[in-house]
Design a protein around this motif. Sequence first.
Motif, short mmCIF file in Angstrom:
data_model
loop_
_atom_site.label_atom_id
_atom_site.label_comp_id
_atom_site.label_asym_id
_atom_site.label_seq_id
_atom_site.Cartn_x
_atom_site.Cartn_y
_atom_site.Cartn_z
N MET A 266 0.87 -1.18 0.00
CA MET A 266 0.00 0.00 0.00
C MET A 266 0.90 1.22 0.00
O MET A 266 1.32 1.70 1.05
N VAL A 267 1.20 1.75 -1.19
CA VAL A 267 2.22 2.79 -1.30
C VAL A 267 1.75 4.09 -1.96
O VAL A 267 2.56 4.97 -2.20
N ILE B 243 8.81 6.04 1.93
CA ILE B 243 8.01 6.46 0.76
C ILE B 243 7.30 7.78 1.04
O ILE B 243 7.33 8.70 0.22
N GLU B 244 6.69 7.87 2.20
CA GLU B 244 5.99 9.12 2.58
C GLU B 244 6.98 10.28 2.62
O GLU B 244 6.71 11.36 2.12
N MET B 245 8.14 10.04 3.21
CA MET B 245 9.15 11.07 3.39
C MET B 245 9.69 11.56 2.04
O MET B 245 9.81 12.76 1.82
N ILE B 246 9.98 10.66 1.14
CA ILE B 246 10.62 11.03 -0.13
C ILE B 246 9.62 11.43 -1.21
O ILE B 246 9.84 12.40 -1.93
N PHE C 282 17.31 4.14 -3.68
CA PHE C 282 16.46 3.75 -4.80
C PHE C 282 15.22 4.64 -4.89
O PHE C 282 14.81 5.06 -5.96
N ASN C 283 14.64 4.96 -3.73
CA ASN C 283 13.47 5.83 -3.72
C ASN C 283 13.82 7.26 -4.10
O ASN C 283 13.05 7.92 -4.81
N LYS C 284 14.96 7.73 -3.65
CA LYS C 284 15.38 9.08 -4.03
C LYS C 284 15.61 9.18 -5.53
O LYS C 284 15.21 10.15 -6.17
N PHE D 116 22.79 8.82 -9.32
CA PHE D 116 21.82 8.53 -10.37
C PHE D 116 22.43 7.59 -11.41
O PHE D 116 21.81 6.61 -11.81
N LYS D 117 23.65 7.90 -11.84
CA LYS D 117 24.31 7.07 -12.84
C LYS D 117 24.62 5.68 -12.30
O LYS D 117 24.49 4.68 -13.01
N LYS D 118 25.01 5.61 -11.04
CA LYS D 118 25.31 4.31 -10.43
C LYS D 118 24.08 3.41 -10.40
O LYS D 118 24.16 2.21 -10.65
N VAL D 119 22.90 4.00 -10.12
CA VAL D 119 21.67 3.22 -10.01
C VAL D 119 21.06 2.93 -11.38
O VAL D 119 20.62 1.81 -11.65
#
Length: 186
Positions: free
Chosen positions: A8-9, A78-81, A125-127, A161-164
Amino acid sequence: MIIYIKYMVSHRCKMMVKEELKKLGINHLKVNLGVIEILEDITANQHEQLKINLHKSGLELLDNKRAILVESIKNIIIEMIHYSDILPKVNYSDFISEKMEYDYTYLSNVFSEVKGITIQQYIIFNKIERVKELLLYDELTLTEISYRLHYSSVAHLSNQFKKVTGLTPTFYKGIANKRRKNLEDV
């Protein structure tokens, strides 16, 4: 009574859960990401029917304490980001520990055992997903995005970003805009 829900996201998930509760005649106080606060205990039949109905929508009721703990951590992140305009000024570990009212080392160990990644990796990952979203909106510069998501510099954001993703933020934005233009031409 508190009921915990996995996957539930989003705000849409919350609306869907509220609708299911209404269908089953279950009165609730609050519906937050991953958590429903119900006024009174529900019957075994209502619980089972809620479980079935939510499963059809890709959601799951949680009964395992470790799974509940991990989902709670994920929902805080999730809420925070994704749903807060301002990220906390304190370390993420302090913020999560304070919200959960547990020692961060304990939370980190449980999260890693259950998910197979660290809380820090999950935050990254979320960021990066949030950066992608903000790049597509094209309302903020990379510097503004970097500042909003508490990166120490644009270079740090770009490197992460590039690493992920394997792409630079600028290249990603160019590809996304090209795809969007192609769809408009159809």
